[in-house]
Each structure stands twice: as C-alpha cells, then as structure tokens.
Design an enzyme around this catalytic site. Structure first.
Site, PDB file in Angstrom:
ATOM      1  N   GLY A  43       0.900  -1.108  -0.041  1.00 34.96           N
ATOM      2  CA  GLY A  43      -0.129  -0.095  -0.109  1.00 34.96           C
ATOM      3  C   GLY A  43       0.788   1.323   0.237  1.00 34.96           C
ATOM      4  O   GLY A  43       0.258   2.322  -0.487  1.00 34.96           O
ATOM      5  N   ASP A  99       1.167   3.253   4.140  1.00 32.88           N
ATOM      6  CA  ASP A  99      -0.146   3.991   3.668  1.00 32.88           C
ATOM      7  C   ASP A  99      -0.984   4.611   4.507  1.00 32.88           C
ATOM      8  O   ASP A  99      -1.492   5.634   4.535  1.00 32.88           O
ATOM      9  CB  ASP A  99      -0.756   3.186   2.319  1.00 32.88           C
ATOM     10  CG  ASP A  99      -1.354   1.923   3.078  1.00 32.88           C
ATOM     11  OD1 ASP A  99      -0.972   1.396   4.064  1.00 32.88           O
ATOM     12  OD2 ASP A  99      -1.823   0.976   2.073  1.00 32.88           O
ATOM     13  N   ASP A 102      -4.354   2.158  11.128  1.00 34.17           N
ATOM     14  CA  ASP A 102      -5.819   1.887  11.144  1.00 34.17           C
ATOM     15  C   ASP A 102      -5.914   1.197  12.452  1.00 34.17           C
ATOM     16  O   ASP A 102      -5.967   2.076  13.327  1.00 34.17           O
ATOM     17  CB  ASP A 102      -6.271   0.823  10.151  1.00 34.17           C
ATOM     18  CG  ASP A 102      -7.769   0.766  10.181  1.00 34.17           C
ATOM     19  OD1 ASP A 102      -8.548   1.586  10.901  1.00 34.17           O
ATOM     20  OD2 ASP A 102      -8.495  -0.134   9.534  1.00 34.17           O
ATOM     21  N   PHE A 151     -13.935   3.191   4.138  1.00 36.67           N
ATOM     22  CA  PHE A 151     -12.896   2.501   3.618  1.00 36.67           C
ATOM     23  C   PHE A 151     -12.488   3.284   2.316  1.00 36.67           C
ATOM     24  O   PHE A 151     -13.355   3.825   1.728  1.00 36.67           O
ATOM     25  CB  PHE A 151     -13.372   1.074   3.085  1.00 36.67           C
ATOM     26  CG  PHE A 151     -12.279   0.103   2.682  1.00 36.67           C
ATOM     27  CD1 PHE A 151     -11.485  -0.587   3.608  1.00 36.67           C
ATOM     28  CD2 PHE A 151     -11.849  -0.114   1.598  1.00 36.67           C
ATOM     29  CE1 PHE A 151     -10.441  -1.171   3.170  1.00 36.67           C
ATOM     30  CE2 PHE A 151     -10.884  -0.883   1.123  1.00 36.67           C
ATOM     31  CZ  PHE A 151     -10.061  -1.391   1.858  1.00 36.67           C
ATOM     32  N   VAL A 152     -11.274   3.455   2.085  1.00 32.90           N
ATOM     33  CA  VAL A 152     -10.630   4.259   0.981  1.00 32.90           C
ATOM     34  C   VAL A 152      -9.975   3.649   0.083  1.00 32.90           C
ATOM     35  O   VAL A 152      -9.257   2.663   0.634  1.00 32.90           O
ATOM     36  CB  VAL A 152      -9.995   5.643   1.471  1.00 32.90           C
ATOM     37  CG1 VAL A 152     -11.029   6.355   1.973  1.00 32.90           C
ATOM     38  CG2 VAL A 152      -9.067   5.151   2.320  1.00 32.90           C
ATOM     39  N   ASP A 158      -5.727  -0.250  -1.831  1.00 33.86           N
ATOM     40  CA  ASP A 158      -6.484  -1.275  -2.499  1.00 33.86           C
ATOM     41  C   ASP A 158      -7.900  -1.607  -2.087  1.00 33.86           C
ATOM     42  O   ASP A 158      -7.891  -1.684  -0.522  1.00 33.86           O
ATOM     43  CB  ASP A 158      -5.808  -2.504  -2.965  1.00 33.86           C
ATOM     44  CG  ASP A 158      -5.708  -3.280  -1.728  1.00 33.86           C
ATOM     45  OD1 ASP A 158      -5.310  -2.999  -0.562  1.00 33.86           O
ATOM     46  OD2 ASP A 158      -6.044  -4.522  -1.826  1.00 33.86           O
TER      47      ASP A 158
END
Ligand code: IMP
Ligand code: MG
Length: 184
Positions: A43, A99, A102, A151-152, A158
């Site tokens: 990511g 990236d 979370d 969620f992006v 991805d």
C-alpha cells in the site's frame, strides 16, 4: 476505473502539496543523519515513490511485507511479517513508511521487529491516519491526512488488490463491493 468512485476524499493536488510540506519537514529533522527508509508493502508504494523523489539527499531504502487484510475490507486479526527487509539498520536512523494506520496492528508488529535490530532512532510516517478503529496505542510521528471510518482506495490503497493506481484517494460505490463479492 474512476466510474467506480463514489466520492473523492483527497485530491491529487492536495496530496502533492502535502508531500512537499512533509518532505521539507523530514529534510529538516533528518539533516546530517544517515537515514534509512523501510516501506511497508504494498500500500505504501505510490506514496513512497512520490515522497522519496522530493528528498534530494542520499537515503537508504528497503521494504517489508506484512499480511493484514487479505482480500477483505476489515482486519483479519494479528499482522504477520511475510517478507523481511535485508539491509543492516543497526545504529541507523530508521523511518518506517506506510499508507495508513488503522487498528495499529501492522505498525506495532513492524516496530517491534525493527527495534530488535537496534536502530539508533525509529520513527513512523503515514499518508493516512484513521483514528476511529485504533486497537493499539500507536501514533505516527509524521502523518499527511486524518480520515474517518470509511474504507478508501487509491494512491496505493486497494480493495481486493485493485484501485491502487488511482491518482487520488476516494471511496468506492456500493455496487463495486457487491460485484467483487467481498463484503465490507
Ligand atoms: P492496521 O494494521 O489495522 O493499522 O492496518 C493497516 C493496513 O491495513 C494498511 O497498511 C492498509 O494496507 C490496510 N488498510 C487499512 N484501512 C484501509 C483502507 O481504508 N483502504 C485500504 N487499505 C486499508
Ligand atoms: Mg498495508
């Protein structure tokens, strides 16, 4: 591909200007330091390649591969290192690039591992920080944007291994999740 996007959350222009700001800060903080970046695959790749090209000093670079999400959009439990970095980091100033942070599970695992190789300093740099789902008390040292719980995808992130090559960050239309057959 862009027709699958419900909403652009962070535009290409916003990312570009934030990266310039971040690179200036990093250059200042790591001035005259022997500096090593370890990027978490996959990511971070787009963020990493844009960021390092804003850094006009010799840096050392390696990657580490960590499995967390598989094909889904929710965490599958504990993170696992599935491919290790190769360069020697003892007594080096190490910056870990990812990236998004979370739950914090990935960074926790990677930081624990890197610490065992005795770097001189160890810091973290992420493109995105999602605060709402944190399970481990980790805060990144450098962060470009804080986002909400949606969620992006895009700019390296991805869904089901797709959409990493979008130049911006956005949310997907519901029909894309239904089409791929992987539930949110
Ligand atoms: P954590 O271990 O829960 O902090 O999750 C970090 C990893 O989960 C990131 O490196 C991403 O690969 C993935 N991830 C978390 N949220 C998203 C998202 O919204 N879109 C795509 N990937 C995500
Ligand atoms: Mg990741």
């Amino acid at each position: 591909m862009e027709k699958d996007i419900a909403r652009v959350i962070i535009s290409e222009e916003k990312i570009r200007s934030k990266l310039i700001e971040l690179s200036k800060k990093l250059l200042c903080d790591y001035q005259d330091k022997d500096w090593t970046i370890i990027a978490i695959l996959t990511g971070s790749l787009v963020f990493l390649t844009d960021l390092i090209r804003q850094i006009p000093v010799p840096i050392r670079l390696d990657t580490i591969d960590v499995a967390t999400y598989g094909e889904s959009t929710s965490p599958m439990g504990e993170s696992k290192i599935i491919r290790h970095f190769k360069i020697d980091i003892k007594d080096k100033h190490v910056l870990v690039v990812d990236d998004i942070i979370d739950t914090g599970s990935t960074l926790k695992k990677v930081l624990e591992d890197i610490k065992s190789y005795q770097p001189r300093t160890l810091k973290t740099c992420v493109l995105l920080n999602r605060l709402g789902r944190r399970q481990f008390h980790i805060q990144p040292d450098y962060c470009c944007f804080t986002i909400g719980n949606e969620f992006v995808v895009g700019y390296g992130l991805d869904y089901n291994n797709k959409y990493r090559n979008l130049p911006f960050i956005g949310t997907l239309k519901d029909e894309c999740y239904r089409r791929e057959g992987v539930l949110v």
